[in-house]
Scaffold this active site. Structure first.
Site, PDB file in Angstrom:
ATOM      1  CB  CYS A   1      13.394   9.489   8.155  1.00  0.00           C
ATOM      2  SG  CYS A   1      13.802   8.346   6.953  1.00  0.00           S
TER       3      CYS A   1
ATOM      4  CB  VAL B   1       0.942   6.691  11.041  1.00  0.00           C
ATOM      5  CG1 VAL B   1       0.872   5.753  10.246  1.00  0.00           C
ATOM      6  CG2 VAL B   1       0.400   8.024  10.413  1.00  0.00           C
ATOM      7  N   GLY B   2       2.919   5.677  13.040  1.00  0.00           N
ATOM      8  CA  GLY B   2       3.662   4.160  13.373  1.00  0.00           C
ATOM      9  C   GLY B   2       2.880   3.266  14.646  1.00  0.00           C
TER      10      GLY B   2
ATOM     11  N   GLY C   1       6.968   5.933   7.685  1.00  0.00           N
ATOM     12  CA  GLY C   1       6.744   7.042   7.807  1.00  0.00           C
ATOM     13  C   GLY C   1       6.082   7.880   9.396  1.00  0.00           C
ATOM     14  CB  SER C   2       4.335  10.111  10.714  1.00  0.00           C
ATOM     15  OG  SER C   2       3.262   9.840  11.498  1.00  0.00           O
TER      16      SER C   2
ATOM     17  CE  LYS D   1      -1.732   2.849   2.393  1.00  0.00           C
ATOM     18  NZ  LYS D   1      -1.689   4.630   1.801  1.00  0.00           N
TER      19      LYS D   1
HETATM   20  C1  UN1 Z   1      14.557   7.999   4.608  1.00  0.00           C
HETATM   21  O1  UN1 Z   1      14.234   9.487   4.418  1.00  0.00           O
HETATM   22  O2  UN1 Z   1      13.226   7.094   4.783  1.00  0.00           O
HETATM   23  O3  UN1 Z   1      19.716   7.422   4.850  1.00  0.00           O
HETATM   24  C2  UN1 Z   1      15.211   7.154   3.861  1.00  0.00           C
HETATM   25  C3  UN1 Z   1      18.738   8.371   3.116  1.00  0.00           C
HETATM   26  C4  UN1 Z   1      18.780   7.320   2.200  1.00  0.00           C
HETATM   27  C5  UN1 Z   1      17.464   7.062   3.179  1.00  0.00           C
HETATM   28  C6  UN1 Z   1      16.723   7.784   3.686  1.00  0.00           C
HETATM   29  N1  UN1 Z   1      19.435   6.240   2.014  1.00  0.00           N
HETATM   30  O4  UN1 Z   1      18.781   9.407   3.506  1.00  0.00           O
END
Ligand code: UN1
Length: 501
Positions: A283, A231-232, A227-228, A174
């Site tokens: 992230c 939500v996790g 994700g956030s 999804k």
């Molecule tokens: C993400 O932002 O969910 O290390 C992953 C990094 C990338 C992956 C980021 N290879 O910045």
């Protein structure tokens, strides 16, 4: 306008409810990319039935044979890289160089995991009894649900789908409703490369409908989510109720420490890339720059100058260095935090506004934004903003810098710029994060090392590396007794078993 379909049991099918959602270009919302299924519980039921049925056979396919298909997928992605990258830029906004990198990350993961088809190592060990052998093997878990974010529309799904498949699970994917076209392209490649029907299913739609139904369905066994943190947590709660295996990769508030002995030019370059790459929507993005007081002003001036000079625009234009924000809601969140930062008393050095010149007004553009003199306890230094907003925080000693770095609820990536090996080693030991970089920014993890975070970033799992196999397989301990008599294990007999007894 093209209406895309779900992929269930090897067929491209319309959603049962006949509803669709729009996929628009965040750099120019006048461009409608396509209409995608707004799937419901009924679509999910069909996908789970297909995945369960396919699992019966797929789990028995020898792993090297499963891997041959994955290898072909990676090879085909090499050929399609440019086309997919262009479509990804259209729906996600990030610049072409970065969307090529996103596809490349999936290619790398495909080749890496295909290699696992001929490894999937278990291990042997001794037995406490004579004429008995003991070993452990990996066995598949069942049906894996893969729910992913929009910021890495192909790379992140690939971290989950390839390993799930090589381990013998079947998958229901999804994707984010922001980047359904990339997901469509990805799944089509698996179909083209001969993956049997039902082994990988694609269900488009939204979290509260399709996503939740997949997590709650008694026929799904693994919930793998990026994700956030909010939500996790919901997914973990649903997973706990259904006794499912849950793997979460969530938020970050990643620090880069800049010591007084750092190569400042290198640090400035690294921080610009770490903070503003993917418009700060990673992230792993560097959102806190913790800078030694002795070099604070010098670093800040150079950094702000570079941030101001960034060319923001449509990611398909080769001149562009930073693309748009994904959507209006995310843009509002950024605006909210920038207002908050001002109220909290941080010093706004540049940015802090939407960009609306010319055609930019049709997209969600925001200027690279730097706050200086940020106190570590301010909301802007604590919460994940997920945009091109960075906090610069001064410090005096390494201990203090590490305390600031660790003083948030997240722990994904971290970095330090220093020429002193002692500082580097202390940072490696003490930074609470799943990843620590020395003299490199907080982004750019390689797929063959474990990826994931501590504290509220994760829940103890790692993607990437061979560690990812632990998410998608169960360990089975096997004992083979070839003595021809009843032998009781040591705990079940009063005396020690003598050799040859
Ligand atoms: C993400 O932002 O969910 O290390 C992953 C990094 C990338 C992956 C980021 N290879 O910045």
């Amino acid at each position: 306008m093209e209406r895309y379909k779900n992929y269930i049991g090897g067929e491209w099918v319309d959603p049962v409810g006949g509803e669709y959602f729009e996929d628009r270009n965040p750099a120019d919302t006048r461009e409608l990319i396509g209409l995608f299924p707004k799937s419901s519980r009924e679509d999910v039921d069909k996908a789970v039935a297909a995945a369960r049925e396919a699992y019966k056979k797929w789990r028995l396919v020898p792993p090297p044979k499963r891997a041959e298909i994955l290898y072909r997928v990676a090879q085909r992605l090499v050929e399609l890289k440019e086309t997919i990258a262009r479509d990804m830029t259209r729906e996600n906004g990030k610049i072409l160089e970065e969307t090529r990198g996103d596809v490349q990350e999936a290619i790398d993961m495909g080749f890496f995991i295909a290699g696992e088809g001929r490894r999937l190592h278990g291990y042997t060990t001794t037995s406490e009894l004579p004429d008995k052998m003991a070993f452990c093997i990996r066995v598949p878990v069942g049906v894996a649900v893969v729910i992913t974010a929009w910021n890495f529309p192909m790379a992140v799904p690939s971290w989950k789908i390839f390993p799930a498949l090589v381990c013998g699970n079947t998958v229901i994917f999804k994707p984010s409703e922001e980047t359904p076209l990339t997901a469509h392209h990805f799944v089509k490649v698996f179909e083209e490369c001969g993956l049997p029907p039902g082994v990988l299913n694609l269900v488009h739609g939204f979290g509260p409908e399709a996503g939740q139904a997949l997590c709650e369905h008694p026929g799904t066994d693994i919930l793998a989510f990026t994700g956030s943190t909010e939500v996790g947590r919901l997914i973990a709660e649903i997973g706990a109720r259904g006794h499912k295996r849950v793997s979460l990769e969530m938020g970050g508030k990643n620090p880069i420490i800049i010591m007084d002995d750092a190569d400042l030019d290198l640090a400035v370059q690294g921080c610009v890339w770490g903070a503003f790459g993917t418009s700060g929507q990673r992230c792993t993005a560097a959102s806190r720059l913790i800078v030694h007081k002795a070099v604070y002003t010098k670093f800040l001036d150079a950094f702000v100058e570079r941030a101001k000079a960034l060319r923001v625009g449509n990611g398909l234009d080769p001149q562009t260095q930073m693309g748009p924000i994904i959507n209006e809601a995310q843009l509002r969140k950024i605006e909210h935090y920038v207002e908050l930062g001002k109220q909290e008393g941080a010093r706004l050095m540049c940015g802090g506004y939407r960009l609306t010149d010319g055609d930019l007004k049709y997209g969600y553009f925001y200027a690279p934004t730097v706050f200086a003199d940020v106190h570590p306890s301010m909301k802007i230094a604590q919460d994940e903003i997920f945009g091109p907003v960075v906090c610069v925080i001064p410090f005096e000693t390494l201990d203090e810098a590490i305390e600031i770095a660790n003083g948030v609820r997240y722990g994904l990536s971290s970095a330090i710029y220093t020429r002193d090996v002692r500082n580097a080693m202390v940072a490696i030991r003490d930074l609470q994060a799943g990843i620590t970089y020395i003299n490199a920014p907080s982004i750019g993890a390689e797929i063959h090392l474990p990826f994931g975070g501590v504290k509220q970033t994760g829940n103890g799992h790692r993607e990437g590396g061979t560690q990812v196999l632990d998410i998608f397989s169960e360990w089975k301990a096997v004992y083979v007794d070839y003595s021809g008599r009843l032998q009781r294990a040591q705990i079940d007999t009063e005396r020690l078993v003598k050799l040859g007894d």
